[in-house]
Structure formats: structure tokens, C-alpha cells
Design an enzyme around this catalytic site. Structure first.
Site, PDB file in Angstrom:
ATOM      1  N   SER A 262      19.645 -19.811   4.453  1.00 30.50           N
ATOM      2  CA  SER A 262      19.022 -19.068   3.222  1.00 30.50           C
ATOM      3  C   SER A 262      17.736 -19.451   3.084  1.00 30.50           C
ATOM      4  CB  SER A 262      19.876 -18.864   2.219  1.00 30.50           C
ATOM      5  OG  SER A 262      19.657 -18.068   1.250  1.00 30.50           O
TER       6      SER A 262
ATOM      7  N   ASP B 251      -2.083 -17.954  -8.790  1.00 32.73           N
ATOM      8  CA  ASP B 251      -2.828 -18.650  -7.923  1.00 32.73           C
ATOM      9  C   ASP B 251      -1.954 -19.566  -7.119  1.00 32.73           C
ATOM     10  OD1 ASP B 251      -2.409 -20.340 -10.211  1.00 32.73           O
ATOM     11  OD2 ASP B 251      -4.309 -21.437  -9.849  1.00 32.73           O
TER      12      ASP B 251
ATOM     13  N   HIS C 195      26.134 -12.934   4.335  1.00 33.04           N
ATOM     14  CA  HIS C 195      24.904 -13.965   3.996  1.00 33.04           C
ATOM     15  C   HIS C 195      25.432 -15.618   4.088  1.00 33.04           C
ATOM     16  CE1 HIS C 195      21.064 -15.734   2.664  1.00 33.04           C
ATOM     17  NE2 HIS C 195      21.921 -16.401   1.845  1.00 33.04           N
TER      18      HIS C 195
END
Length: 422
Positions: A137, A347, A400
Site C-alpha cells: 500500500s 510547495d 487490498h
């Protein structure tokens, strides 16, 4: 322990790897080797756990995928920075960093790029040779970061359910996620059609009277919907069904139900995840996350419980998301102001290098789970085409959590794929 020998390792690493003379933090890792093979020159396998902010297995023997891994490797289970026995980030420790802006500045050093630089320092200290890595994951996303910026440290790489979109924005991530979560709801109600009425009844009650939880927070209808985070696992629908089975004590929600809900929703053991999940998708040019999951939710009115109750639609559960209301939990409430600062920041440095990945020379095998609720398979398949030489296993046989629940079969298939046996 039965069949395995465990060794604790502690490492001092720079908080900021670009300022090696500055503050250092501690990183913990647990070495696991088959008993009787402690002195053999086995290759190292670094395990990078999912999350972000989750802990690797605490083994009690040769259980789960470790049983297969220990046939071939000496395994290192890393408590990623900020988690477990590494220098932790919690509601107690983070406020000691000062004002929210200072806390947020501190937290900028806890993403995948820093985790990989920790791994490289640890690798050089332990072995000095390239090692193998297994990323599950978020750990798979870290592995792609590793392949991007420190491939010389890797002998081979295995990724399960963790191939990220290389240039996908947080908005694109959640715009793709809500329909996947909707499909999991559909499958859940198909499996347990009687739960549709039960969920509507609980949701209607919570809209009128949010319920106090044992941890001091309130169970609102939106918090109740967050229980859907389990629907992407093998037994998630069953877990949710049984959770609802004895929800009522007369006209009130039962204490047992509320206690189990508290345990299911609590971030007391995952404080870093509440801060880092949306930042997993923030890079140069993606813009600030700005509570992307919350902002995008309005584009999917089918997740509005009030709207569903006004008609005949089922009340839908939500998935793995960070909503502002999450920070109403006392265990992470002190972290909210830092989260506000972090999520407004735009940023962020790149986590992946598509050009380097296109020239990759490290052997890589990856499992993409086609029905994955947490990681978009379309983006994963695109990334699989980008990484030169990657051997892909695309399957809907597992959810998953396939690595954890398959008793080693997923890892065995990927290792055989990696070594040309499949």
C-alpha cells in the site's frame, strides 16, 4: 518466539536529511530471521508498511506473509519515522514543537522521501549492500520513491497494492475514489440487503441526536458513515454487518455498539495518518491539498445521508478519507491547527521521477488489485507501464489486504514472478 529469532535495532537519523548536523530522531526496526539461520548470510528484505502512519506486523512466529519471506530472507520490519517505537508523533509530542506553523514545519519531514533516506542510512549500517524491499500500500508508494531517488540501494522490489499515480493531484485521487467507494457500498448491500434499513434507521437517529462516544467525541451521521473505511478489505463487509447487529438498546444506541464504533473510528494509534494521508498525493505542481476529500465530496451528492433519507436511496458509507471533523476526536484534536497549515501548503517536492523510472534497471514485480478501494487501479496500471521492466500481476482474486490474508500466496506469486518462474 516459535520458529523465529527477533532482534531490536535502533538508529539515529537526521530529522532533515539535508541538514545532517541538525536535530536527529530515532528510528526503530525489528529484524526477523528463521530460528537456526541467524548466522547465515541471508539477503535482507526491508518491509515498508502501509498507512501512512501504520505499524508493520508484530510477529508471534512464522505467521502470514512472513512465513514465505523467511524461506529466503532476513526480514527487517521498519517502524517508519513518527510511528511505533521510532520517535513518535502524537497529541502529546507534537504540541511541544511550538506554534502550529512550527509543528507543520516539523511534519514536512515525515513523507515518503524522508522514509527512504532513513532506509538508505539503515541499509548502509546493516549490510552495505543492495537489499530487497517489499512495499504494501503506502509502503509500495515509498518503494516507487526508492526506485526514483535511490535505486542503487535496491537489489529487487516487490509492490502490493501500492503503485501510485505519478503525477496525480489530490483532487484527482479523491474524484476517482468516491465512485470506487460507491461500488463497495453496492457490493455490501447486495451481500447484506437487510442492512440497508438498519443503516437508514441509525443514520436518521444520529441526525436528530448525535450520540456521545466513550472517548468524549460525538458520533455524528458523517462519523458513522466513516465506518465504511473497512469495506476495501477481504472481510470488511462482514465486519460492518456484525458491528450493526446489536446496535440498539431500546430507543437508544447500545453501549456495546458505541464502544465498538469508537474502536473502529479512533485514530489514537494512527495519529500520523490523520496528518499525512492527503500529503501522500502532494507534489510539485499538484497544488495544496486543502482538505481535498471534503471539498470533492460535494461532487458526489449520493454520499449525503440527509439526501438519501429524504428519498429511497441507501445511506452510503465513505472510505479512507481525512475530513476536518476527524479532528473532533480528543486523541488528535490538538493536531488540527497543524493540519490546517499543512493542507494549505502547495510547495511540495516531487516524490517520484518518471524519467528515472522509465530507465529503471532494478527487478520489480507488482500486484495491482483491480477492485482495490484504496488505490485506483487505473492509475496503478499507468504507472506499471512507466516503470521499465516491471512485471505486473493484475488480479481481482484479492482485495487490498491480499498480502496479509493470503497466508503467503500473494508474496510467493510475486517472488516467482520476479524471478521469472511465472
Amino acid at each position: 518466539m516459535p520458529g523465529v529469532t527477533l532482534t531490536d535495532h535502533f538508529f539515529s537519523v537526521p530529522l532533515d536529511h539535508d541538514r545532517t548536523e541538525g536535530e536527529h530522531i530515532e528510528i526503530y526496526a525489528r529484524e526477523v530471521v528463521e530460528t537456526g539461520r541467524e548466522r547465515e548470510r541471508l539477503p535482507w528484505l526491508l518491509f515498508l508498511q502501509g498507512g501512512p502512519g501504520m505499524l508493520p506486523p508484530r510477529p508471534v512466529g512464522r505467521d502470514s506473509w512472513l512465513d514465505r519471506a523467511l524461506d529466503d530472507y532476513r526480514v527487517l520490519l521498519l517502524d517508519q519515522r513518527g510511528t511505533g517505537r521510532s520517535t513518535p508523533i502524537t497529541r502529546q509530542t507534537l504540541p511541544a514543537r511550538g506554534e502550529p506553523a512550527a509543528q507543520a514545519g516539523f511534519l514536512t519531514h515525515f513523507r515518503a522521501d524522508a522514509i527512504i533516506r532513513d532506509a538508505e542510512l539503515i541499509r548502509r549500517e546493516l549490510t552495505g549492500k543492495p537489499w530487497s524491499v517489499l512495499g504494501q500500500s503506502f509502503g509500495g508508494m515509498c518503494t516507487v520513491t526508492y526506485l526514483s531517488f535511490a535505486p542503487d540501494g535496491l537489489r529487487e522490489a516487490v509492490i502490493t497494492g501500492g503503485l501510485p499515480g505519478l503525477r496525480v493531484t489530490p483532487d484527482e485521487v479523491y474524484r476517482a475514489a468516491y465512485p470506487r467507494v460507491h461500488r463497495k457500498n453496492t457490493a455490501y448491500y447486495r451481500r447484506y440487503p437487510q442492512d440497508a434499513a438498519a443503516v437508514r434507521c441509525i443514520a436518521a437517529h444520529l441526525i436528530e441526536r448525535p450520540a456521545p462516544l466513550p472517548d468524549g467525541s460525538l458520533l455524528t451521521v458523517e462519523a458513522f458513515q466513516s465506518l465504511g473505511m473497512v469495506l476495501g478489505t477481504r472481510d470488511g463487509a462482514d465486519v460492518l454487518h456484525y458491528l450493526l447487529e446489536d446496535a440498539w438498546a431500546g430507543a437508544e444506541l447500545s453501549d456495546g455498539f458505541l464502544d465498538r464504533v469508537t474502536a473502529s473510528l479512533s485514530y489514537a494509534q494512527l495519529p500520523l495518518k490523520s496528518l499525512m494521508l492527503e500529503l501522500t498525493y502532494a507534489q510539485r505542481g499538484t497544488g495544496a491539498p486543502n482538505w481535498a476529500a471534503q471539498r470533492l465530496r460535494g461532487e458526489f451528492p449520493q454520499f449525503d445521508a440527509r439526501r438519501a433519507l429524504a428519498g429511497d436511496d441507501p445511506v452510503l458509507f465513505t472510505g479512507e478519507t481525512t475530513y476536518p471533523s476527524l479532528f473532533d476526536q480528543p486523541c488528535i484534536a490538538p493536531l488540527r491547527e497543524a493540519a490546517e497549515v499543512l493542507f494549505a501548503r502547495g510547495d511540495w517536492p516531487d516524490l517520484y521521477d518518471p524519467q528515472r523510472l522509465a530507465a529503471n534497471e532494478v527487478p520489480v514485480a507488482a500486484a495491482v488489485y483491480l477492485d482495490d478501494m484504496y488505490v485506483d487501479a487505473t492509475y496503478s496500471l499507468q504507472t506499471a507501464e512507466t516503470i521499465r521492466g516491471l512485471r505486473l500481476w493484475a488480479t481481482n482474486e484479492y482485495e487490498h489486504d491480499g498480502l496479509r490474508v493470503s497466508d503467503g500466496r500473494v508474496l510467493d506469486h510475486l517472488l516467482r514472478t520476479l524471478h521469472g518462474q511465472v
